[in-house]
Design a protein around this motif. Structure first.
Motif, PDB file in Angstrom:
ATOM      1  N   ILE A 232       0.846  -1.198   0.000  1.00  0.00           N
ATOM      2  CA  ILE A 232       0.000   0.000   0.000  1.00  0.00           C
ATOM      3  C   ILE A 232       0.881   1.248   0.000  1.00  0.00           C
ATOM      4  O   ILE A 232       0.604   2.215  -0.724  1.00  0.00           O
ATOM      5  CB  ILE A 232      -0.981  -0.028   1.187  1.00  0.00           C
ATOM      6  CG1 ILE A 232      -2.044  -1.106   0.932  1.00  0.00           C
ATOM      7  CG2 ILE A 232      -1.616   1.341   1.420  1.00  0.00           C
ATOM      8  CD1 ILE A 232      -2.900  -1.438   2.144  1.00  0.00           C
ATOM      9  N   ALA A 233       1.962   1.236   0.772  1.00  0.00           N
ATOM     10  CA  ALA A 233       2.888   2.372   0.788  1.00  0.00           C
ATOM     11  C   ALA A 233       3.524   2.569  -0.587  1.00  0.00           C
ATOM     12  O   ALA A 233       3.625   3.707  -1.070  1.00  0.00           O
ATOM     13  CB  ALA A 233       3.961   2.161   1.853  1.00  0.00           C
TER      14      ALA A 233
ATOM     15  N   TRP B  37      -1.052   6.087  -6.413  1.00  0.00           N
ATOM     16  CA  TRP B  37      -2.305   5.348  -6.261  1.00  0.00           C
ATOM     17  C   TRP B  37      -3.252   6.139  -5.389  1.00  0.00           C
ATOM     18  O   TRP B  37      -2.882   6.649  -4.331  1.00  0.00           O
ATOM     19  CB  TRP B  37      -2.012   3.986  -5.658  1.00  0.00           C
ATOM     20  CG  TRP B  37      -3.184   3.082  -5.447  1.00  0.00           C
ATOM     21  CD1 TRP B  37      -4.057   2.651  -6.383  1.00  0.00           C
ATOM     22  CD2 TRP B  37      -3.581   2.452  -4.222  1.00  0.00           C
ATOM     23  NE1 TRP B  37      -4.981   1.787  -5.818  1.00  0.00           N
ATOM     24  CE2 TRP B  37      -4.706   1.660  -4.483  1.00  0.00           C
ATOM     25  CE3 TRP B  37      -3.082   2.494  -2.919  1.00  0.00           C
ATOM     26  CZ2 TRP B  37      -5.339   0.905  -3.509  1.00  0.00           C
ATOM     27  CZ3 TRP B  37      -3.711   1.741  -1.953  1.00  0.00           C
ATOM     28  CH2 TRP B  37      -4.831   0.955  -2.248  1.00  0.00           C
ATOM     29  N   ASP B  38      -4.485   6.245  -5.804  1.00  0.00           N
ATOM     30  CA  ASP B  38      -5.493   6.991  -5.066  1.00  0.00           C
ATOM     31  C   ASP B  38      -6.638   6.049  -4.723  1.00  0.00           C
ATOM     32  O   ASP B  38      -7.217   5.433  -5.605  1.00  0.00           O
ATOM     33  CB  ASP B  38      -6.000   8.151  -5.932  1.00  0.00           C
ATOM     34  CG  ASP B  38      -6.985   9.041  -5.203  1.00  0.00           C
ATOM     35  OD1 ASP B  38      -7.243   8.826  -4.004  1.00  0.00           O
ATOM     36  OD2 ASP B  38      -7.499   9.963  -5.846  1.00  0.00           O
ATOM     37  N   THR B  39      -6.959   5.975  -3.451  1.00  0.00           N
ATOM     38  CA  THR B  39      -8.024   5.066  -3.013  1.00  0.00           C
ATOM     39  C   THR B  39      -9.407   5.678  -3.117  1.00  0.00           C
ATOM     40  O   THR B  39     -10.380   5.011  -2.840  1.00  0.00           O
ATOM     41  CB  THR B  39      -7.789   4.637  -1.536  1.00  0.00           C
ATOM     42  OG1 THR B  39      -7.770   5.812  -0.730  1.00  0.00           O
ATOM     43  CG2 THR B  39      -6.506   3.881  -1.395  1.00  0.00           C
TER      44      THR B  39
ATOM     45  N   ARG C 167       0.831   4.058  -2.897  1.00  0.00           N
ATOM     46  CA  ARG C 167       0.576   5.484  -2.616  1.00  0.00           C
ATOM     47  C   ARG C 167       1.725   6.353  -3.097  1.00  0.00           C
ATOM     48  O   ARG C 167       1.503   7.436  -3.633  1.00  0.00           O
ATOM     49  CB  ARG C 167       0.322   5.682  -1.133  1.00  0.00           C
ATOM     50  CG  ARG C 167      -1.048   5.205  -0.723  1.00  0.00           C
ATOM     51  CD  ARG C 167      -1.385   5.591   0.692  1.00  0.00           C
ATOM     52  NE  ARG C 167      -2.766   5.229   0.974  1.00  0.00           N
ATOM     53  CZ  ARG C 167      -3.172   4.690   2.107  1.00  0.00           C
ATOM     54  NH1 ARG C 167      -2.317   4.459   3.078  1.00  0.00           N
ATOM     55  NH2 ARG C 167      -4.447   4.392   2.274  1.00  0.00           N
ATOM     56  N   ASN C 168       2.960   5.888  -2.900  1.00  0.00           N
ATOM     57  CA  ASN C 168       4.124   6.650  -3.355  1.00  0.00           C
ATOM     58  C   ASN C 168       4.193   6.777  -4.868  1.00  0.00           C
ATOM     59  O   ASN C 168       4.830   7.685  -5.386  1.00  0.00           O
ATOM     60  CB  ASN C 168       5.413   6.041  -2.812  1.00  0.00           C
ATOM     61  CG  ASN C 168       5.589   6.288  -1.338  1.00  0.00           C
ATOM     62  OD1 ASN C 168       5.045   7.236  -0.780  1.00  0.00           O
ATOM     63  ND2 ASN C 168       6.350   5.434  -0.682  1.00  0.00           N
TER      64      ASN C 168
END
Length: 100
Positions: A84-85, A92-94, A88-89
């Motif tokens: 997930i990290a 990635w947008d949830t 996101r880096n």
């Protein structure tokens, strides 16, 4: 015509949080594959065999991380938090809303 191989979990979209990437991550959780194996270049037949192994490993736990024994829960948490990290880096947008 030659079958295109899987890009590998490290080159996969969203930090590997795609259906194929999750198969690889779950294979790491259960010790089916070492974490050094990213499945780069694997054909879909080989990925299908891996999927079947991972599916069988999840069956005793009803495919729910909350039912894993503590050591596997911890491994699952660590591996998914790492992915997930990474996602996101890489942007990635949830947020699943259509209002952008």
């Amino acid at each position: 015509m030659r079958e295109k191989g899987y890009s590998g979990v490290d080159q996969d979209a969203a930090g590997g949080l795609t259906p194929l990437g999750r198969i690889v991550i779950d294979a790491w959780v259960f010790g089916i594959l070492p974490e050094s194996e990213t499945c780069t270049g694997w054909n879909m037949s080989r990925m299908q065999v891996l999927y079947e192994e991972v599916y069988a490993a999840w069956e005793p736990y009803s495919h729910l991380p909350s039912l894993l024994p503590p050591e596997l829960q911890q491994r699952h948490s660590v591996l998914y938090e790492q992915r997930i990290a990474i996602a996101r880096n890489s942007g990635w947008d949830t947020d699943l809303s259509d209002e952008s």
